[in-house]
Enzyme design. Sequence first.
Site, PDB file in Angstrom:
ATOM      1  N   ASP A  82      -2.479  -5.169   0.659  1.00 50.64           N
ATOM      2  CA  ASP A  82      -1.988  -6.468   1.124  1.00 50.64           C
ATOM      3  C   ASP A  82      -2.604  -6.914   2.436  1.00 50.64           C
ATOM      4  OD1 ASP A  82      -0.680  -4.458   2.523  1.00 50.64           O
ATOM      5  OD2 ASP A  82       1.341  -5.144   2.042  1.00 50.64           O
ATOM      6  N   MET A 100       0.821  -1.206   0.000  1.00 50.99           N
ATOM      7  CA  MET A 100       0.000   0.000   0.000  1.00 50.99           C
ATOM      8  C   MET A 100       0.860   1.262   0.000  1.00 50.99           C
ATOM      9  SD  MET A 100      -2.963  -1.274   2.682  1.00 50.99           S
ATOM     10  CE  MET A 100      -4.095   0.096   2.345  1.00 50.99           C
ATOM     11  N   HIS A 101       0.223   2.382  -0.323  1.00 50.35           N
ATOM     12  CA  HIS A 101       0.744   3.750  -0.125  1.00 50.35           C
ATOM     13  C   HIS A 101       1.763   4.235  -1.152  1.00 50.35           C
ATOM     14  CE1 HIS A 101      -1.164   2.966   3.660  1.00 50.35           C
ATOM     15  NE2 HIS A 101      -0.154   2.307   4.191  1.00 50.35           N
TER      16      HIS A 101
END
Length: 480
Positions: free
Chosen positions: A236, A79-80
């Site tokens: 995830d 992520m991110h």
Amino acid sequence: MYLGIDLGTSAVKIALVDDAQRVVASRSRSLTVSSPRPGHCEQDPAQWIEATFATLDALKADHARELAEVEGIGLSGQMHGATLLDASHRPSRPCILWNDGRSFAECAELERRWPALRSTTGNKAMPGFTAPKLLWVARHEPEIFAATKLVLQPKAYLRLVLTGEAIEDVSDASGSLWLDVSSRDWSDEGLAATALSRRQMPRLVEGCAPAARLRSELAQRWGMTGRPMIAGGAGDNPAGAIGIGAINPGAAFISLGTSGALLVPTETIAANPERVVHTFCHAVPDRWIQAGAILSAASCLAWIARLLGTPETELLAPLGLRPRAPSPVSFLPYLSGERTPHDDPDVRGMLDGISHATDRDAIVQAVLEGVAFALADCRDVLAETGLVIAEADVGGGSRSRFWLSVLANVLNVPVHRFADGETGAAFGAARLGRLAVTGEAIDAVCTAPQRVETFEPDGALAQAYAERLPQWRRLYRPRR
């Protein structure tokens, strides 16, 4: 047949799952991370595509018949990360990853520009999230920012290559700091605070919803009889929760990947951004996830293995099945800074209490305990919101019974190991791919896998860890 593709930080993992939800085959391909400056972590998006294609090519070589029958594909991913694309949809720089700490100053600027950030996103602005990274690029690489026509997180970029369409699911979008997590839609106010608009964002879908079909030429490359539908997918950790059926209140899930997390599904938002509790949309509608996140988990074990020049399995073997007492050595697992509860990208790890008598086993045990203590911090801030954890399933790290016993005793709750734990997020992604095709009831597909072992806390040992925890916490010293 259904396919789950997990684009992680250290590897791309793929799980091929049949109609009975059995993992028919799994493959992985390693990835590398670059650090051009201290505190900077990046990856070349071309590496993701190369690894995914190579893994699928290898799967075709061994399981051509099963791969041909794939109807649905789910994507999961780290992520991110900020993947910036130009007008031709080419990456204009390496992706700035989730564990990159360069945008600390921009976080304060973002909250100043957007006072409603915490109430809208359910999160505090931190360098790991995507939006502050864009402010950093605007300040330090203005030409790249001006040329940015599309901002995608890692798995959305992979989907763009696979389908030709820019689409993101709401769980991964929650980690951008541009999503209104209540309405599960982009916040125009949040985008404006970073000089962006919806034109530069992907279309949003739920994680179990159909998103787009695989390109025909790629379906032919992998010998698929049709063009499989690709689901919205998930970040995830939400995908890992889907994989173990953690979709309803009362469940708790420990993720032990490169990073770590303690996650609890909820039917309502229970935000606590001041204590760095993360609020994400879940990968299924009308559900959210409250999570405490730590930046280094299994990567700490990988670090000590690299430092000592010894494989992880050889480090773990002498420890046995359970600890007899806490290690005399203490370890702070802040190798990449920390999120919950400190929000401190500059803090670093520590080994404390080393003496001439210290041996390798004491240090390895301390590393495992340090990660468990960091998860205890997550447990306690979640409890402040009313989310009290009575038991937990664990994904990743399940290869070490010793570590699971440490977790059970540090957290003082039963910890469950389940079958096929190492396929984790890829298996959850395959479930989302199935739901996108069949439209089955979510509860019927997202069932809990078979628990193969439960680690119960031992009263005396759990008490010893409870007494050690305050001492461990006192080792933390902010560097700012």
